[in-house]
Write an enzyme that holds these catalytic residues in place. Structure first.
Site, PDB file in Angstrom:
ATOM      1  N   HIS A 134       0.790  -1.183   0.018  1.00  0.00           N
ATOM      2  CA  HIS A 134       0.004  -0.104   0.175  1.00  0.00           C
ATOM      3  C   HIS A 134       0.769   1.099   0.044  1.00  0.00           C
ATOM      4  O   HIS A 134       2.073   1.078   0.398  1.00  0.00           O
ATOM      5  CB  HIS A 134      -0.774  -0.007   1.250  1.00  0.00           C
ATOM      6  CG  HIS A 134      -2.210  -0.805   0.953  1.00  0.00           C
ATOM      7  ND1 HIS A 134      -2.009  -2.147   1.576  1.00  0.00           N
ATOM      8  CD2 HIS A 134      -3.329  -0.687   0.496  1.00  0.00           C
ATOM      9  CE1 HIS A 134      -3.190  -2.623   1.073  1.00  0.00           C
ATOM     10  NE2 HIS A 134      -4.254  -1.719   0.714  1.00  0.00           N
ATOM     11  N   LYS A 138      -0.841   4.889   4.381  1.00  0.00           N
ATOM     12  CA  LYS A 138      -1.724   3.960   5.113  1.00  0.00           C
ATOM     13  C   LYS A 138      -1.150   3.849   6.774  1.00  0.00           C
ATOM     14  O   LYS A 138       0.002   3.563   6.694  1.00  0.00           O
ATOM     15  CB  LYS A 138      -1.903   2.646   4.317  1.00  0.00           C
ATOM     16  CG  LYS A 138      -2.693   1.932   4.874  1.00  0.00           C
ATOM     17  CD  LYS A 138      -3.175   0.640   4.010  1.00  0.00           C
ATOM     18  CE  LYS A 138      -4.352  -0.433   4.527  1.00  0.00           C
ATOM     19  NZ  LYS A 138      -5.516   0.386   4.944  1.00  0.00           N
TER      20      LYS A 138
END
Length: 252
Positions: A134, A138
């Protein structure tokens, strides 16, 4: 459907865009972490869509339940307290649906992974692991989606009994441990992979998100399901929503 959106980060913006462009939904409130919340903020809404952060969700839980509106929760990272949240919702006779990921593609991925784990269960030569990537913004790692993938594997593969989210500094991972690893890199929307390996071959099952639209659209559809017939009471997951959709004759 009148939506109160709690959380105006990237995911909140994607949900807002989908709702506004749908032609059939109205955003009656767009609230962020700086907003002083009260139940009045939700009085015009048919449903609350919550996409903030784990601590904020847990802090606001009592107030959200007091608002007496169905709640769709896209925030992850709070699942260690899921039984506490469930008890609160049921005690309040509330209505809540949560998901690690609302994307239809990801939920198909979950089911493919479950079946793959079930297929390899009789064969000792196969091993399995999970990885995810990600963007660097995040907060939680591994992602809620990756942990959901891991739970799907554990439910179908008796040889794996626990989840390991990091390798030991010394020693090795045990055969009954399922490794779930995370990478934070640039602006990657989200990529989840399941690696299956044996002495003869390897299998890779992977899902890559191209943007946040799939998640946002799924969250809206889940909200529509939750508010139908005046609102469904209870504590639901994405599986409850999908199982009903898949079993409905008109959807086949």
């Amino acid at each position: 459907m009148k939506i109160a959106l709690l959380g105006t980060g990237n995911m909140g913006k994607a949900i807002a865009n989908i709702a506004k462009s749908s032609g059939k939904h109205e955003l009656v409130a767009e609230l962020n972490a700086a907003t002083t919340l009260s139940t009045d903020a939700f009085k015009d809404a048919d449903v609350i869509v919550e996409v903030t952060a784990p601590d904020a969700f847990l802090t606001n839980l009592d107030l959200l339940l007091q608002a007496d509106r169905p709640i769709v929760v896209g925030t992850t990272g709070w699942y260690n307290g899921i039984e506490h949240v469930k008890a609160k919702v049921l005690e309040a006779n509330g209505s809540m649906l949560y998901a690690a990921n609302f994307s239809l593609g990801v939920n198909i991925f979950f089911r493919l992974v479950h079946e793959a784990a079930r297929f390899i269960a009789p064969f000792e030569d196969f091993d399995i692991a999970v990885s995810e990537q990600h963007h660097t913004g995040k907060i939680d790692a591994p992602s809620g989606t990756a942990l959901k993938v891991a739970r799907e594997i554990l439910s179908a593969l008796p040889s794996k009994t626990s989840i390991k989210t990091e390798l030991p500094a010394k020693g090795k991972i045990q055969r009954d441990e399922l490794l779930v690893s995370a990478i934070r890199l640039g602006s990657v929307f989200g990529q989840h992979s399941v690696h299956i390996d044996s002495s003869s071959d390897s299998i890779l099952i992977s899902h890559t998100a191209k943007n946040r639209q799939g998640f946002a659209q799924g969250a809206i559809e889940a909200a529509e399901w939750l508010v139908r017939d005046g609102g469904q009471k209870g504590f639901f997951s994405m599986d409850d929503f999908l199982n009903e959709i898949l079993s409905s004759p008109e959807k086949k």
